[in-house]
Design a protein around this motif. Structure first.
Motif, short mmCIF file in Angstrom:
data_model
loop_
_atom_site.label_atom_id
_atom_site.label_comp_id
_atom_site.label_asym_id
_atom_site.label_seq_id
_atom_site.Cartn_x
_atom_site.Cartn_y
_atom_site.Cartn_z
N ASN A 268 0.83 -1.21 0.00
CA ASN A 268 0.00 0.00 0.00
C ASN A 268 0.86 1.26 0.00
O ASN A 268 0.54 2.25 -0.68
N LEU A 269 1.98 1.22 0.75
CA LEU A 269 2.88 2.37 0.79
C LEU A 269 3.50 2.61 -0.59
O LEU A 269 3.54 3.75 -1.08
N LEU A 270 3.96 1.55 -1.23
CA LEU A 270 4.58 1.69 -2.55
C LEU A 270 3.57 2.20 -3.57
O LEU A 270 3.89 3.07 -4.41
N GLU A 271 2.34 1.69 -3.50
CA GLU A 271 1.30 2.17 -4.42
C GLU A 271 1.07 3.67 -4.24
O GLU A 271 0.95 4.42 -5.23
N ALA A 272 1.03 4.11 -2.99
CA ALA A 272 0.78 5.52 -2.71
C ALA A 272 1.93 6.39 -3.21
O ALA A 272 1.72 7.44 -3.83
N VAL A 273 3.17 5.96 -2.94
CA VAL A 273 4.34 6.75 -3.35
C VAL A 273 4.38 6.89 -4.87
O VAL A 273 4.60 7.99 -5.41
N LEU A 274 4.17 5.79 -5.58
CA LEU A 274 4.27 5.83 -7.04
C LEU A 274 3.08 6.57 -7.67
O LEU A 274 3.24 7.25 -8.68
N SER A 275 1.92 6.44 -7.08
CA SER A 275 0.74 7.19 -7.57
C SER A 275 0.98 8.69 -7.43
O SER A 275 0.71 9.48 -8.34
N PRO B 7 10.23 6.85 1.67
CA PRO B 7 9.51 7.11 0.41
C PRO B 7 10.22 8.11 -0.49
O PRO B 7 10.25 7.93 -1.71
N LEU B 8 10.84 9.15 0.09
CA LEU B 8 11.53 10.13 -0.74
C LEU B 8 12.74 9.51 -1.43
O LEU B 8 13.08 9.89 -2.56
N GLU B 9 13.39 8.56 -0.76
CA GLU B 9 14.53 7.89 -1.40
C GLU B 9 14.07 7.08 -2.60
O GLU B 9 14.70 7.09 -3.66
N ARG C 71 11.41 7.58 -4.46
CA ARG C 71 11.05 8.50 -5.54
C ARG C 71 12.29 9.04 -6.23
O ARG C 71 12.33 9.16 -7.46
N ALA C 72 13.32 9.36 -5.46
CA ALA C 72 14.56 9.88 -6.04
C ALA C 72 15.25 8.84 -6.91
O ALA C 72 15.75 9.14 -8.00
N ARG C 73 15.27 7.59 -6.44
CA ARG C 73 15.90 6.52 -7.23
C ARG C 73 15.15 6.29 -8.54
O ARG C 73 15.76 6.12 -9.59
N VAL C 74 13.82 6.28 -8.47
CA VAL C 74 13.03 6.07 -9.68
C VAL C 74 13.22 7.24 -10.64
O VAL C 74 13.39 7.05 -11.86
N ALA C 75 13.22 8.46 -10.12
CA ALA C 75 13.43 9.63 -10.98
C ALA C 75 14.78 9.57 -11.67
O ALA C 75 14.91 9.92 -12.85
N ALA C 76 15.81 9.13 -10.94
CA ALA C 76 17.15 9.03 -11.53
C ALA C 76 17.16 8.00 -12.65
O ALA C 76 17.77 8.22 -13.71
N MET C 77 16.49 6.87 -12.47
CA MET C 77 16.44 5.85 -13.52
C MET C 77 15.75 6.38 -14.77
O MET C 77 16.19 6.14 -15.89
N LEU C 78 14.66 7.12 -14.58
CA LEU C 78 13.89 7.60 -15.72
C LEU C 78 14.65 8.64 -16.53
O LEU C 78 14.31 8.89 -17.69
N ARG C 79 15.67 9.25 -15.92
CA ARG C 79 16.49 10.21 -16.67
C ARG C 79 17.45 9.53 -17.62
O ARG C 79 18.04 10.18 -18.49
N ARG C 80 17.65 8.22 -17.46
CA ARG C 80 18.57 7.49 -18.33
C ARG C 80 17.80 6.99 -19.54
O ARG C 80 16.78 6.32 -19.40
N PRO C 81 18.27 7.27 -20.77
CA PRO C 81 17.56 6.79 -21.95
C PRO C 81 17.62 5.28 -22.07
O PRO C 81 18.59 4.65 -21.67
N ARG C 82 16.55 4.71 -22.61
CA ARG C 82 16.50 3.26 -22.81
C ARG C 82 17.15 2.91 -24.15
O ARG C 82 17.03 3.65 -25.10
N PRO C 83 17.79 1.75 -24.23
CA PRO C 83 18.20 1.26 -25.55
C PRO C 83 16.96 1.02 -26.40
O PRO C 83 15.95 0.56 -25.90
N GLN C 84 17.06 1.32 -27.68
CA GLN C 84 15.92 1.13 -28.56
C GLN C 84 15.89 -0.32 -29.05
O GLN C 84 16.37 -0.66 -30.12
#
Length: 265
Positions: A18-25, A108-110, A112-125
């Motif tokens: 439930n905590l993870l769902e709330a943080v990501l939502s 929770p802030l950690e 969110r920060a880790r996920v945000a950092a991952m999303l800044r990296r481009p994916r291989p196509q």
């Protein structure tokens, strides 16, 4: 769909789920969840997840097996969560294809920060997270005016297509492995500290205030070890990646420079 796409939570503990769902939502994802591994694989498949948080200790199959199955069809960013802090768990997670690893209890802030950092990296196509199809060999490999292609000792890295070719053969790399190799090539022989490379993996190269733990540095060591294995490096005479003891890593000298050094001996 949420602004950031779809996140899937695979977690058997209801309170943590439930905590993870709330943080990501709150972060802007459309969130789905599963309480065991087999259902988690199907939820990731059915909803085309962009991000997955994955508990290691699930009631049916463990998180490493879930990750192995997910990697057969998805290139989603995966964060492993576990209450265990032993180094082998970190190494197993990264070797299995996880993008990051967080121990419980977590802030929770950690997360969110880790996920945000991952999303800044481009994916291989590449489809389904698999190795990009082989690209034609560069004859000879050259560096363009925009430095889109970086070349060293028979290895050519294309920054635009995020592909790597070694003597005409495509090299399958994870996002983190590609980013680390690109940084070492970019600095052209300068030493990169482990702290520098942790920031590269997180997408925080321009930040000097990033907290870097021993686990973060060990994760970089694992990624470099995987790179060396894929490059078939000779530990006694590496062609590309050289360890600077107590500091970090750098490129080996170019082959013509190594020959000059040999001739002078």
């Amino acid at each position: 769909m949420g602004d950031l796409g779809v996140a899937v939570v695979v977690e058997d503990d209801e309170d943590v789920r439930n905590l993870l769902e709330a943080v990501l939502s709150q972060a802007g994802f459309e969130v789905y969840s599963a309480a065991d591994g087999r259902n988690g694989v199907e939820v990731v498949r059915d909803h085309g997840a962009n991000v997955v948080t994955l508990d290691v200790g699930l009631p049916d199959i463990d998180g490493y097996e879930v990750l192995r199955q997910i990697r057969q069809f998805s290139d989603a960013y995966v964060v492993m969560l576990t209450g265990r802090t032993e180094e082998p768990d970190l190494l197993t997670a990264l070797h299995s294809g996880a993008d990051d690893y967080i121990t419980k209890p977590f802030r929770p802030l950690e997360l969110r920060a880790r996920v945000a950092a991952m999303l800044r990296r481009p994916r291989p196509q590449s489809p389904h997270g698999r190795t990009p199809a082989p690209v034609p060999a560069l004859s000879p490999p050259t560096r363009t005016a925009e430095e889109a292609v970086l070349v060293h000792n028979g290895l050519a890295l294309n920054r635009k297509t995020r592909s790597v070719v070694v003597h005409g053969d495509a090299l399958p790399l994870t996002r983190s492995e590609f980013d680390l190799l690109q940084e070492l090539l970019r600095v052209g022989g300068a030493v990169c500290t482990k702290t520098d490379l942790v920031r590269v993996v997180r997408g925080e190269e321009d930040r000097d205030d990033t907290y870097v733990s021993e686990s973060d540095e060990r994760a970089v060591e694992v990624h470099i070890g995987n790179l060396r294995r894929k490059l078939h490096e000779d530990p006694q005479s590496p062609r590309w990646l050289q360890t600077v003891r107590g500091v970090g890593y750098k490129l080996t000298p170019a082959e013509h420079e190594r020959q000059e050094i040999h001739d002078q001996r």
